[in-house]
Design an enzyme around this catalytic site. Structure first.
Site, PDB file in Angstrom:
ATOM      1  CD  GLU A   1     -20.449  10.713   3.332  1.00 54.64           C
ATOM      2  OE1 GLU A   1     -20.459  10.755   2.245  1.00 54.64           O
ATOM      3  OE2 GLU A   1     -20.206  11.232   4.212  1.00 54.64           O
TER       4      GLU A   1
ATOM      5  CD  GLU B   1     -17.214  13.598   5.615  1.00 55.27           C
ATOM      6  OE1 GLU B   1     -16.502  14.367   6.566  1.00 55.27           O
ATOM      7  OE2 GLU B   1     -17.874  14.320   4.886  1.00 55.27           O
TER       8      GLU B   1
ATOM      9  CD  GLU C   1     -22.220  15.680   1.310  1.00 56.39           C
ATOM     10  OE1 GLU C   1     -21.291  16.724   1.566  1.00 56.39           O
ATOM     11  OE2 GLU C   1     -21.517  14.614   2.006  1.00 56.39           O
TER      12      GLU C   1
END
Lengths: 723, 723
Positions: free
Chosen positions: A190, A503, A527
């Site tokens: 990420e 994830e 997000e």
């Protein structure tokens, strides 16, 4: 139902060891691969595109590690003396060689196009190691848009159980290319992308490693795949892997003097990088290449190197557009948890009926019904609710083993009432299974949790793996944990459940085989726009990187860019224009699409929201109109079983002037195109909500010049005019 | 049904910090413990027995480790800043103190005696750390035969999640005692015991570490518990733990200059030694002490420090005497596997119908029926069969994840036919689940495997954990793996299944709480007699060490000591006399007892075999007649709900002349005692099968002098004469 049109020609040639190696040419001839052994018997390959060097001679092979097992002194005095030769990368000779050609068109359960053609020439070399007689097959498949190859370990007396110390696959670059990279990391994908020369990676690494809930970077020149590269003379190269099954996820580590990448697998808890039992195969290593960036987006190599669907009747797998009780927690407007009174939660012991709620819980019955009403009114398929189940008070960062039970709602979440309400409204509830990366706990509860879902009418689950992996010492992308993700998907298929894993390891085309894996996150999603923001060009890179492996649950559709309006303590700004957010439903292909913002924000911009309501989820065709990684992506797609087309453009920091034509439309027909575009003064930072909606008439002869603001874009819905 | 006769007096005293510490006296006054804080606020304790020093002042506490979690940058900018003070062993003051007395008599589901008395005085100290305000409770329970203490971590704002770096509990010895020890090891307990001075441990360690299937010794002075010690002035001291739940198994590491043991926990894969969430407790640390070794055998401290049974209706838990298809594989006479043709097995893919059997498979239908016939003829409850299920061709030493499926029989094992045959004969089949320590695989299959058992009438399972643990990096005795063993037992209880776990962590009295855990192995069992042999005194040590924690599936009853007669390639000799083997059914208390040898060997010695047929499995009473660790153990037990008594003596390398009386018998009654004893010229090495059976008449006034040969012993069955 998948119908196949197979033309499969196999040509058997058994050839003696050729000092000059073996050439392999793609069907059109534009790609040429070459295999050879060095004087030391090291396998090497190279790759050319239209006579230009893509991969310079690069070595292949693996290094094994010692016998990690102890010897048991049995009655027989039998000692299993293992092969202790660790090199599986040299002293080889070619003992068999097979060539074949393959041309098949297949139909995915869902996808960017109705038909997918798999057309390649294949070369399979069987190598035998001189001093050990161990055999290794290297199989090359050369498509017109790229190369796939993998290692195959046949069943044989001298090679049964392998422990991998490292895979030593090289990708030797022909120069100091420009790369779009994120730091190699065993636990997170990420990161924001950095665009730089290969030679600059080392210097930029430290600042590229931004904090994450679980992260384990490993090298100052380690990067992740899919890695997008661009050469100074205009070649686009993409390196990734396909069919990552029972193997550690591959990173690339750069020798930044020679510009040679070498594979770097994710280790297990004991530091080794995989255990195999023959017969076994590695995932495919893929190298896409073209002189037109659009070909990278159009390539189906990743899917084509995966096995066909194992789900005989996929009728229960449905592309889904959804809203959810989610963004309000992400922004901090509300919370997953129910109370502040508990120092920690002991599931099965903690009595939530006796604690004082903090009043900020998002997943309350009333709030969920508000989302259900909204979904029903606007034709959404589903509603996701996070924070519905007990345990969120201490779910994260505590290495807590028994962190969730996946079946017990908070007192203010009336599960059966909500279920019945949604059913009456014609909306499907979407389950949420946050595991906190406590993998054993999830597996222990998996059957019960899936059964619970089906009993309550849930057909899809969003799963999450936030935090460090339990069992301790394993990583998010270790072989053993990769096996877990697939186990959860396969078991879900038994229950007819669709999975959207967050994830989890980045996708490698496994959705072809398991189309109930309808999306994963596995990259920096929306997000982060509420966690301080992402780069404005992020969405122009993702189609070249993360999406190479499969669809992403990116959760686009944010209309309110000033997060402080939701939560005064959150100063994040969403680095995108509203028109850009609309375009993402086209540019970020996924059969699972969220409208992530709050209902009240969509109510404020009902005209723009119309595009989100209309846009299709599944496609008969896709046209990649314009593409330049880091700058812009423009894609047109034709809705499944309809004549409607949708166009999306996203642009980076500099904006973009798009020049497209509509030749993809049916000739002779007239369409109304509704263009949702940035206003002239729009800007992702200063004026993100400035958009203009206009209707124009278009035919297959039409052309359009359309400006996209910095961090902007546009979306077009195209509907045939009825006479 | 457990009836309780509880006398529970709680005396509350809140006492200010006393510089002189606090004394605690056992009910009879013969044991005195003392607690104090050092000037630096370090908790210490010491222990006296009849005024003699047992434990010199010894420190207590734990060292925590740093925050192993990363910080997530959330919208709120909230960072969970952990307590980074690692010491939980100093800077304490006493803020609360509670004393109480406890006297309860309870009835175990099965056991050595019908009633068990738990009688102790308790001192619970609440400590607060000056600079952190963290609270720690240390609770002492002082019985007349020993001390138990544990750490309790109350729920509190300043201490929620603990990561343990090491527990720092000291056991300071008063001298260079004699110890009966095995090497500390994270993965095996199956060592022969060494008897030496504490000061000699370091020098003897290397030779004590004999090879094992999985082993991880950690220190030249590390030993396991239960550790048996003897002082020069005749004190017997035993250090162990009780109620090992959600915690790493404790070893002891010796400072061999000061003769201070310190706790040394088994690490997790990441090197830390445990994760706790408050409220939490450590296991109890136990120190038994007496000037009579028999008191160590008679002590019930371990059980008394465990929680009462959680199985409300234990009617399905039945002590079991069994035979099995096992010793023939252990000796190499036959094999677990079915074929030599497979380089490796892929469960679900390998077709056993197409391979050639090697003809040495033990678990064939015919052979199993032979054992069933034998069991039925001689009144055994059950038949264990190992090697019945596919996968044994490569089950061991390959770190193989999917190694067994627990439900698929070999082609020559007719599961349903055998099931029906056994049922007709009135014999229960006993299931075998070898896991190869592939713990995730076992958990994935556990429900299916247990259901399969019940569907086929199996009520008990022998489980095994041979080889290195998967998940990799974990150890057999890590907290996380200990949790697995208990998970398997608790889930078995749901299915009404009895568990006999091999290679699992050593027991700590958990069978009180989960009486379906009818036995474990967790030490060097009889199998080693076929792997080269065990020391002749081994069985005189086990009751003082391994059995302190609970019953062992020791599998005694070997009548043929020359293993080459079973397998010419196996030159092992069973270091025991035949009479010794009989006595083990009394001296090695277990509600699960195997007659391990082959039927044909029992047929050869039918008169001796009679004792194995007769001996009880569950007891109303036990009398510990003679005991000296390493030399001899003589025990008399009264069969449950019968007037029959059984006596067993095992003796070590030097043999023993036993002088016992029968005062345990009911006065006024006359009994026939059948004595199975070593012949005068018997010797474990040279003449092990020389025994004499004689019948004598005894009353409560009788006495007996009986010689046991080196490595020998005797067994007596005592039946009241009917007038």
């Amino acid at each position: 139902m998948m119908m196949k049109n197979i033309l499969h020609i196999v040509i058997f040639l058994v050839v003696a060891h050729s000092a000059d190696g073996q050439a392999l040419v793609s069907p059109s001839g534009q790609l040429k691969a070459h295999f050879a052994l060095t004087d030391n018997g090291e396998p090497t390959y190279r790759l050319e595109f239209k006579g230009r060097e893509v991969i310079k001679p690069s070595k292949l092979g693996l290094e094994l590690t010692g016998n990690t097992q102890k010897v048991e002194f049995s009655a027989e005095g039998e000692q299993n003396n293992r092969q202790e030769v660790h090199s599986l990368y040299d002293q080889f000779k070619v003992v068999d060689l097979q060539r074949s050609a393959f041309d098949e068109t297949w139909q995915p359960v869902w996808g960017e196009t109705k038909d997918i053609r798999s057309h390649y020439n294949e070369l399979a070399l069987t190598l035998e190691q001189n001093h050990t007689a161990r055999r290794l097959v290297i199989r090359f498949r050369l498509f017109d848009d790229g190369l796939g190859f993998r290692y195959e370990f046949p069943e044989q007396r001298n090679l049964t159980y392998l422990v991998i110390n490292e895979e030593k696959t090289e990708f030797a670059m022909a120069g100091d290319h420009t790369a779009f990279w994120i730091p190699g990391d065993y636990d997170t994908q990420e990161y924001d992308y950095t665009e730089s020369r290969l030679s600059e990676i080392r210097g930029l690494m430290q600042q590229a490693i931004t904090p994450n809930a679980s992260q384990t970077p490993f090298s100052p020149t380690g990067v992740q795949t899919a890695l997008m590269l661009k050469t100074d003379d205009g070649l686009y190269i993409n390196i990734h892997e396909a069919a990552l099954i029972n193997y550690a996820c591959m990173h690339l580590n750069l020798d930044d003097t020679a510009f040679v990448f070498q594979s770097w697998l994710t280790p297990d808890a004991n530091g080794t990088k995989g255990n195999l039992q023959t017969p076994a195969t590695s995932p495919w290593r893929t190298i896409m290449v073209s002189d037109d960036a659009r070909d990278i987006l159009a390539s189906n190599i990743t899917l084509n190197l995966n096995e066909p669907s194992k789900i005989a009747d996929p009728s229960w797998i449905k592309p889904t557009k959804y809203v959810g009780v989610w963004w309000e927690m992400i922004t901090g407007k509300s919370e997953w948890s129910y109370t502040y009174e508990l120092p920690s939660v002991h599931l099965g012991i903690t009595d939530y009926g006796r604690v004082k709620p903090h009043g900020r819980h998002g997943a309350t019955t009333d709030n969920v019904k508000r989302y259900i009403d909204f979904a029903a009114e606007h034709g959404f398929d589903g509603v996701l609710v996070e924070g519905w189940n007990v345990g969120w008070e201490d779910w994260f960062g505590n290495a807590k083993d028994y962190v969730f039970d996946f079946v017990t709602p908070y007192p203010d979440f009336d599960l059966t009432g909500i279920r019945d309400y949604a059913e009456r409204k014609g909306v499907k509830m979407i389950m949420h299974h946050e595991t906190s990366a406590s993998v054993r706990n999830y597996e222990r509860h998996l059957d019960t949790a899936y059964r619970f879902m089906k009993e309550h009418g849930y057909d899809a689950v969003k799963s999450g793996y936030v935090g460090d992996i339990i069992p301790r010492g394993e990583y998010h992308y270790s072989q053993w944990i990769n096996n877990h993700y697939l186990y959860a998907v396969e078991k879900a298929a038994e229950y007819r459940i669709m999975v959207n894993a967050h994830e989890a390891v980045r996708p490698t085309g496994l959705s072809r085989t398991w189309p109930n894996l309808i999306a994963t996150e596995s990259a920096r999603g929306t997000e982060y726009q509420a966690f301080g923001g992402s780069k404005a060009n992020h969405v122009t890179v993702l189609p070249f990187t993360r999406l190479i492996g499969g669809p992403m649950d990116f959760t686009p559709g944010i209309f309110e860019m000033d997060i402080s309006k939701l939560n005064p303590n959150n100063t994040s700004h969403v680095n995108a224009t509203l028109a850009n957010q609309l375009a993402l439903y086209v540019t970020m292909y996924s059969p699972l699409q969220m409208a992530a913002d709050l209902p009240e924000h969509y109510e404020r911009f009902r005209d723009a929201f119309q595009f989100i309501k209309e846009v299709a989820l599944d496609w008969d065709d896709s046209k990649y109109l314009e593409a330049e990684p880091g700058q812009y992506v423009t894609i047109a797609r034709k809705g499944k079983d309809s004549g409607n087309w949708f166009v999306g453009n996203v642009s980076g920091e500099d904006g973009h002037i798009s020049r497209i034509d509509f030749s993809f439309l049916d000739p002779g027909k007239t369409y109304t195109a509704t263009v949702y575009a940035d206003a002239v003064d729009a800007h992702y930072k200063t004026n993100p909500q400035a958009y203009i909606i206009r209707k124009i008439e278009v035919t297959s002869d039409s052309a359009l010049e359309q400006k996209a603001a910095p961090g902007g874009g546009y979306a077009i819905s195209i509907v045939e005019q009825t006479p």
